[in-house]
Design a protein around this motif. Sequence first.
Motif, mmCIF file in Angstrom:
data_model
loop_
_atom_site.group_PDB
_atom_site.id
_atom_site.type_symbol
_atom_site.label_atom_id
_atom_site.label_comp_id
_atom_site.label_asym_id
_atom_site.label_seq_id
_atom_site.Cartn_x
_atom_site.Cartn_y
_atom_site.Cartn_z
ATOM 1 N N THR A 1 -7.874 11.691 9.619
ATOM 2 C CA THR A 1 -6.768 12.240 10.400
ATOM 3 C C THR A 1 -6.114 13.420 9.683
ATOM 4 N N MET A 2 -5.924 13.292 8.386
ATOM 5 C CA MET A 2 -5.300 14.367 7.627
ATOM 6 C C MET A 2 -6.185 15.622 7.593
ATOM 7 N N LEU A 3 -7.488 15.438 7.466
ATOM 8 C CA LEU A 3 -8.386 16.590 7.419
ATOM 9 C C LEU A 3 -8.362 17.354 8.739
ATOM 10 N N VAL A 4 -8.464 16.633 9.841
ATOM 11 C CA VAL A 4 -8.493 17.292 11.152
ATOM 12 C C VAL A 4 -7.150 17.945 11.465
ATOM 13 N N THR B 1 -6.121 25.575 3.903
ATOM 14 C CA THR B 1 -6.262 24.313 4.620
ATOM 15 C C THR B 1 -6.512 23.159 3.648
ATOM 16 N N ALA B 2 -7.348 23.410 2.632
ATOM 17 C CA ALA B 2 -7.640 22.366 1.648
ATOM 18 C C ALA B 2 -6.389 21.981 0.864
ATOM 19 N N GLU B 3 -5.578 22.971 0.502
ATOM 20 C CA GLU B 3 -4.336 22.684 -0.239
ATOM 21 C C GLU B 3 -3.397 21.835 0.601
ATOM 22 N N PHE B 4 -3.274 22.164 1.875
ATOM 23 C CA PHE B 4 -2.398 21.424 2.779
ATOM 24 C C PHE B 4 -2.895 19.993 2.956
ATOM 25 N N ALA B 5 -4.194 19.850 3.167
ATOM 26 C CA ALA B 5 -4.764 18.510 3.336
ATOM 27 C C ALA B 5 -4.572 17.669 2.080
ATOM 28 N N ARG B 6 -4.786 18.274 0.921
ATOM 29 C CA ARG B 6 -4.627 17.530 -0.330
ATOM 30 C C ARG B 6 -3.185 17.068 -0.501
ATOM 31 N N ALA B 7 -2.224 17.942 -0.168
ATOM 32 C CA ALA B 7 -0.813 17.588 -0.312
ATOM 33 C C ALA B 7 -0.438 16.410 0.573
ATOM 34 N N ARG B 8 -1.146 16.219 1.683
ATOM 35 C CA ARG B 8 -0.852 15.121 2.595
ATOM 36 C C ARG B 8 -1.660 13.865 2.262
ATOM 37 N N ILE B 9 -2.856 14.045 1.727
ATOM 38 C CA ILE B 9 -3.722 12.898 1.443
ATOM 39 C C ILE B 9 -3.348 12.214 0.131
ATOM 40 N N ALA B 10 -3.026 13.009 -0.904
ATOM 41 C CA ALA B 10 -2.823 12.466 -2.249
ATOM 42 C C ALA B 10 -1.789 11.347 -2.307
ATOM 43 N N PRO B 11 -0.610 11.467 -1.680
ATOM 44 C CA PRO B 11 0.374 10.381 -1.800
ATOM 45 C C PRO B 11 0.154 9.244 -0.811
ATOM 46 N N GLY B 12 -0.876 9.330 0.035
ATOM 47 C CA GLY B 12 -1.086 8.341 1.077
ATOM 48 C C GLY B 12 -2.015 7.212 0.679
ATOM 49 N N PRO B 13 -2.363 6.355 1.634
ATOM 50 C CA PRO B 13 -3.197 5.190 1.336
ATOM 51 C C PRO B 13 -4.666 5.546 1.127
ATOM 52 N N ARG C 1 0.851 -1.191 0.000
ATOM 53 C CA ARG C 1 0.000 0.000 0.000
ATOM 54 C C ARG C 1 0.889 1.244 0.000
ATOM 55 N N ARG C 2 0.258 2.385 -0.235
ATOM 56 C CA ARG C 2 0.988 3.642 -0.132
ATOM 57 C C ARG C 2 1.288 3.965 1.338
ATOM 58 N N PRO C 3 2.406 4.618 1.609
ATOM 59 C CA PRO C 3 2.741 4.936 3.003
ATOM 60 C C PRO C 3 1.866 6.047 3.568
ATOM 61 N N THR C 4 1.655 5.999 4.867
ATOM 62 C CA THR C 4 0.911 7.048 5.550
ATOM 63 C C THR C 4 1.764 8.309 5.672
ATOM 64 N N ASP C 5 1.145 9.373 6.131
ATOM 65 C CA ASP C 5 1.856 10.631 6.342
ATOM 66 C C ASP C 5 3.017 10.442 7.314
ATOM 67 N N TRP C 6 2.795 9.724 8.404
ATOM 68 C CA TRP C 6 3.840 9.475 9.393
ATOM 69 C C TRP C 6 4.951 8.606 8.795
#
Length: 343
Positions: free
Chosen positions: A302-305, A282-294, A124-129
Motif C-alpha cells: 500500500t505504501m509503495l503504490v 518517490t523512494a524517499e517518500f515511501a521509505r519515510a512511510r514504511i520504516a516506522p510501520g509494521p 505491533r508498530r502502527p500503520t501509516d493511517w
Amino acid sequence: MISVVVPTLGRPSLAALLDALAGQLGELPGAELLLVDDRRDESGELAVPGALAAYTKVLTGRGAGPAAARNLGWRAARGEWVVFLDDDVEPDADWSRRLVEDLAVGARVGGVQGRVTVPLPADRRPTDWERGTAGLAEGRWITADMAYRRAALVAAGGFDERFPRAYREDAELAHRVRRAGWRLVRGHRRVTHPVRPESRRVSLRTQRGNADDALLRRLYGPNWRRDLDLPPGRRPRHAAVATAGAVASVAAVLRALERPGGRRRALGVVATIAGLGWAVGTAEFARARIAPGPRTPDEVATMLVTSALIPPLATVHWVRGWWRAQSVPAGAVVTADLPGAGC
C-alpha cells in the motif's frame, strides 16, 4: 450555561459518545446537547439515550460539511460556552467535572482545548493511517474537543464554510479568534479518539485537503502555516517529484516520436535525469512511510503504490484549490456565509 455541539454523520461511534455523555451531562450547569444531523440521505432519526432526552435537540444540517454543521449548532446554542465534540470521540469518566474546571478562566480567554488520546496497537508498530490519526494528540485547537466562548465565536464570525472537510477549518477559526483579541489555552479534560477502520485508499482521499491549503495560502500569505500553528508539510517536495515525473513522461514520448539525431539524444538525457529524480523522490517518500510501520506485505504494498500516486494527486488538488482561490481577495478577513456573520 454550557452547550455541547456534535455534528454527526450517524456513524456507529456516535452511540459510544452519547453513552459516555449520558452519565455526565447533568453535571454541567444549564447543560444542553445539540446534535447536528449532517447526513445527506434520509437514514432515519438519530438514536438518543433516554438519559439525554431532556438535554438534547437534534438539528438537521445541509450535508455541507462539519464547518457548516458546527455553525448551525453554535448559532442555535444558548450557552455562554459552546463545546464542540466530534462524533467519534469518547469522553473520560470525569470529563464534565474537568470541563467545568477548564472553563474557569480569565475573561479574555476565548477558547479552551481538551486533550486527545489516540490508542495505538501494543503488539505491533502502527500503520501509516494509525500514525496519522495519532497526530491528533498533538494538534492545536482541533474541534475533536474544543470549547469556545460564544462571544469569541460571534467576534470571529464562526467557521468558514468554504472549508468543506474536517481539515484546517478548526485551525483557521482559531486563527481568527486570536486575531479578534482572544486567548486560546489548553485544558485538562480528556477524550479518547479511537482509530476508525479505513480502506487502503484513505491516504489518497485525504489529498483533497491540499485544495484547502491553497485557499489558506491565498488568504494569509506565505507564512500561513506558522500563523495558524500548523506543522510543515511535504507539498513542495510533492510538487518537485510530480514535476519530475511529468517531465520524464513527456520527454520519453517526444523522444519516441523523434528521428535519430542530436535532439532525440537530448530528450533521452532529459527523460533519464527527470525519471531518476522522480524515482529517488518517490523512494524517499515511501521509505519515510514504511520504516516506522509494521512492514507487513499489505502495508508495504500500500505504501509503495500510494507513495507513487500521492505527489501528483496532491499537486493536482493544490492547483485546483489555487485556481478557485484566485477570486478571493488576498488577506481577506473570512467570515461564515451565514446571516449575522462578521468580524
